[in-house]
Write a protein that holds these residues in place. Structure first.
Motif, mmCIF file in Angstrom:
data_model
loop_
_atom_site.group_PDB
_atom_site.id
_atom_site.type_symbol
_atom_site.label_atom_id
_atom_site.label_comp_id
_atom_site.label_asym_id
_atom_site.label_seq_id
_atom_site.Cartn_x
_atom_site.Cartn_y
_atom_site.Cartn_z
ATOM 1 N N CYS A 10 -0.830 -4.781 -9.133
ATOM 2 C CA CYS A 10 -1.512 -3.704 -8.568
ATOM 3 C C CYS A 10 -2.507 -2.984 -9.413
ATOM 4 O O CYS A 10 -2.711 -1.727 -9.198
ATOM 5 C CB CYS A 10 -0.620 -2.918 -7.558
ATOM 6 S SG CYS A 10 0.033 -3.779 -6.209
ATOM 7 N N ASP A 27 -7.578 -3.296 1.870
ATOM 8 C CA ASP A 27 -7.684 -2.726 0.552
ATOM 9 C C ASP A 27 -6.490 -2.322 -0.061
ATOM 10 O O ASP A 27 -5.552 -1.586 0.547
ATOM 11 C CB ASP A 27 -8.598 -1.535 0.482
ATOM 12 C CG ASP A 27 -10.132 -1.775 0.951
ATOM 13 O OD1 ASP A 27 -10.611 -3.093 0.780
ATOM 14 O OD2 ASP A 27 -10.608 -0.760 1.542
ATOM 15 N N PRO A 28 -6.093 -3.128 -1.112
ATOM 16 C CA PRO A 28 -4.635 -2.933 -1.702
ATOM 17 C C PRO A 28 -4.855 -1.333 -2.370
ATOM 18 O O PRO A 28 -5.936 -0.781 -2.729
ATOM 19 C CB PRO A 28 -4.670 -3.794 -2.858
ATOM 20 C CG PRO A 28 -6.119 -4.300 -3.156
ATOM 21 C CD PRO A 28 -6.708 -4.219 -1.679
ATOM 22 N N LEU A 29 -3.722 -0.664 -2.325
ATOM 23 C CA LEU A 29 -3.708 0.866 -2.716
ATOM 24 C C LEU A 29 -2.553 1.235 -3.318
ATOM 25 O O LEU A 29 -1.549 1.090 -2.693
ATOM 26 C CB LEU A 29 -4.305 1.730 -1.567
ATOM 27 C CG LEU A 29 -4.322 3.151 -1.668
ATOM 28 C CD1 LEU A 29 -5.487 3.529 -2.664
ATOM 29 C CD2 LEU A 29 -4.476 4.045 -0.351
ATOM 30 N N TRP A 30 -2.685 1.826 -4.505
ATOM 31 C CA TRP A 30 -1.426 2.696 -4.867
ATOM 32 C C TRP A 30 -2.211 4.094 -5.515
ATOM 33 O O TRP A 30 -3.019 4.216 -6.183
ATOM 34 C CB TRP A 30 -1.105 2.270 -6.241
ATOM 35 C CG TRP A 30 0.028 1.307 -6.222
ATOM 36 C CD1 TRP A 30 0.258 0.325 -5.098
ATOM 37 C CD2 TRP A 30 1.175 0.863 -7.020
ATOM 38 N NE1 TRP A 30 1.375 -0.463 -5.363
ATOM 39 C CE2 TRP A 30 2.106 -0.036 -6.682
ATOM 40 C CE3 TRP A 30 1.478 1.414 -8.446
ATOM 41 C CZ2 TRP A 30 3.076 -0.499 -7.057
ATOM 42 C CZ3 TRP A 30 2.599 0.910 -8.885
ATOM 43 C CH2 TRP A 30 3.316 -0.068 -8.499
ATOM 44 N N CYS A 49 -5.782 -1.266 -8.426
ATOM 45 C CA CYS A 49 -5.973 -0.676 -7.180
ATOM 46 C C CYS A 49 -5.157 0.816 -7.236
ATOM 47 O O CYS A 49 -5.117 1.513 -6.258
ATOM 48 C CB CYS A 49 -5.554 -1.606 -5.982
ATOM 49 S SG CYS A 49 -3.716 -2.001 -6.042
ATOM 50 N N SER A 96 -1.579 3.368 7.550
ATOM 51 C CA SER A 96 -2.134 2.238 6.854
ATOM 52 C C SER A 96 -1.156 2.192 5.526
ATOM 53 O O SER A 96 -1.365 1.413 4.766
ATOM 54 C CB SER A 96 -3.601 2.485 6.180
ATOM 55 O OG SER A 96 -3.755 3.460 5.283
ATOM 56 N N LEU A 97 -0.103 2.941 5.459
ATOM 57 C CA LEU A 97 0.692 2.735 4.100
ATOM 58 C C LEU A 97 1.885 2.141 4.555
ATOM 59 O O LEU A 97 2.443 2.145 5.571
ATOM 60 C CB LEU A 97 1.166 4.296 3.604
ATOM 61 C CG LEU A 97 0.211 4.949 3.054
ATOM 62 C CD1 LEU A 97 0.732 6.337 2.560
ATOM 63 C CD2 LEU A 97 -0.634 4.452 1.852
ATOM 64 N N ARG A 117 0.843 -1.088 0.076
ATOM 65 C CA ARG A 117 -0.004 0.059 -0.093
ATOM 66 C C ARG A 117 0.867 1.386 -0.085
ATOM 67 O O ARG A 117 1.610 1.424 1.009
ATOM 68 C CB ARG A 117 -0.722 -0.001 1.345
ATOM 69 C CG ARG A 117 -2.071 -0.982 1.328
ATOM 70 C CD ARG A 117 -2.882 -0.883 2.428
ATOM 71 N NE ARG A 117 -3.349 0.505 2.839
ATOM 72 C CZ ARG A 117 -4.504 1.176 2.486
ATOM 73 N NH1 ARG A 117 -4.985 0.201 1.726
ATOM 74 N NH2 ARG A 117 -4.789 2.047 2.789
#
Length: 368
Positions: free
Chosen positions: A124, A177-180, A127, A231-232, A99
């Motif tokens: 990824c 939740d995966p996040l870029w 996301c 959360s990163l 993330r």
């Protein structure tokens, strides 16, 4: 300014001539991308991002990420396999499926598309989200996709954007939740005129004079960093250079430019980034000074240091993905035009919903 070199200019020669064959191929590719985007949005996007969201935001995002990651993979396929553009990565090799908050220089209107090439290699693609100017949300079909994928639209006026950014960022904190999340701190793409204005402002305010990038805007970056810090996993600092010149969207579609895209990646742990807004602003300014020097070296040496950190995309996987997408879209197209009238009614209603939801920037909330 002179260090940028001739091959970085938009006035340079095309890598390939626009032949009738490339023109026809480009038009076909554009029609395929547009039609598959439409059908994916109507049949997959609405169900995953609207209906399923009523029951679970987390699973809605997972399913949406799968469908749109599959569709977005068509773009690296176009760039690297059909157009034969070499996308070369350098710097650090980053782990898969982190993330991250991603920052990059904004050299041309299509920089953001080449971030998909790295995301594809890291699993990824579905996301990746962007902070982008609100006018892009008005694009037909693609604006619906930006909305469903939860891109953050901004007016580039902090007093207007602050509340919307914090509201959107607060919904991205679930570590499952995966996040870029990709941000271009310069706020606009580079041009000679914009660079002159940026340098004039820098001289008047005792800031660094940058030749290859614009002065970064810090408030949006600080908001993203602070709202998501817990959360990163990391921040990716990416620097993009092109040969022989910066491409436009149509250059990409028709395959006339670029011949090479060079992407330098630097991974920064969250612990190495300060926490106060003033220190974060200084850190970002220093990062863009380093980026400016990195680009100066690239324009003189024609490559970034530590090149070759990522391998080529698998041609077989690209072809399998393309065939799967075309079979699925062909099925949806058949149902829409040659089956029951209820499919036409469904498509019409979904189009009305997506148009209004994108215009008013509304998303359904879970029922419980």
């Amino acid at each position: 300014m002179e260090v940028r070199g001739a091959f970085s200019s938009n006035d340079g020669k095309r890598h390939r001539e626009l032949t009738p064959l490339r023109l026809i191929r480009g038009v076909v590719c554009l029609l395929v991308l547009l039609s598959t985007a439409f059908m994916t949005l109507v049949y997959c996007g609405f169900v995953s991002a609207v209906v399923l969201r009523l029951f679970s935001i987390h699973y809605s995002r997972k399913v949406t990420s799968f469908f749109f990651g599959t569709w977005l993979a068509l773009w690296p396929f176009l760039f690297e396999k059909i157009n034969k553009t070499k996308v070369m990565f350098s710097g650090e090799t980053v782990p898969a499926r982190e993330r991250v908050l991603l920052i990059a220089n904004h050299r041309t209107e299509v920089d953001w598309m080449y971030l998909w090439d790295l995301a594809s290699r890291k699993g990824c693609l579905g996301c990746i989200k962007y902070v982008l100017k609100s006018s892009l949300m008005k694009l037909p079909v693609f604006g619906w996709g930006f909305h469903i994928l939860e891109f953050i639209s901004v007016e580039r006026k902090w007093e207007v954007d602050e509340s919307n950014m914090h509201q959107m960022l607060s919904s991205f904190k679930d570590p499952r939740d995966p996040l870029w999340l990709a941000l271009f701190p310069e706020g606009t793409d580079y041009s000679e005129q914009k660079c002159s204005r940026s340098q004039k402002y820098a001289a008047e305010h005792s800031l660094p004079i940058l030749n290859n990038v614009l002065l970064p805007k810090t408030k949006g970056f600080y908001a993203c960093l602070e709202d998501l810090r817990g959360s990163l996993d990391a921040v990716y600092d990416m620097t993009i250079g092109y040969k022989p010149r910066c491409p436009s969207l149509l250059d990409n579609v028709f395959g006339v430019n670029p011949s090479e895209v060079h992407v330098h990646v630097r991974r920064i742990a969250l612990a190495d980034i300060p926490t106060s807004e003033e220190e974060v602003s200084a850190w970002l300014m220093n990062t863009f000074q380093l980026k400016d020097q990195l680009l100066s070296d690239f324009y003189s040496q024609r490559h970034f240091p530590r090149q070759g950190t990522e391998g080529d995309l698998s041609t077989l996987k690209c072809l399998v993905n393309f065939v799967a997408i075309m079979m699925l879209i062909s099925t949806f197209t058949f149902f829409t035009f040659f089956s029951s009238i209820w499919f036409k009614i469904y498509v019409s209603l979904v189009c009305c919903y997506l148009s209004s939801a994108t215009y008013f920037n509304v998303r359904p909330k879970p029922l419980q």
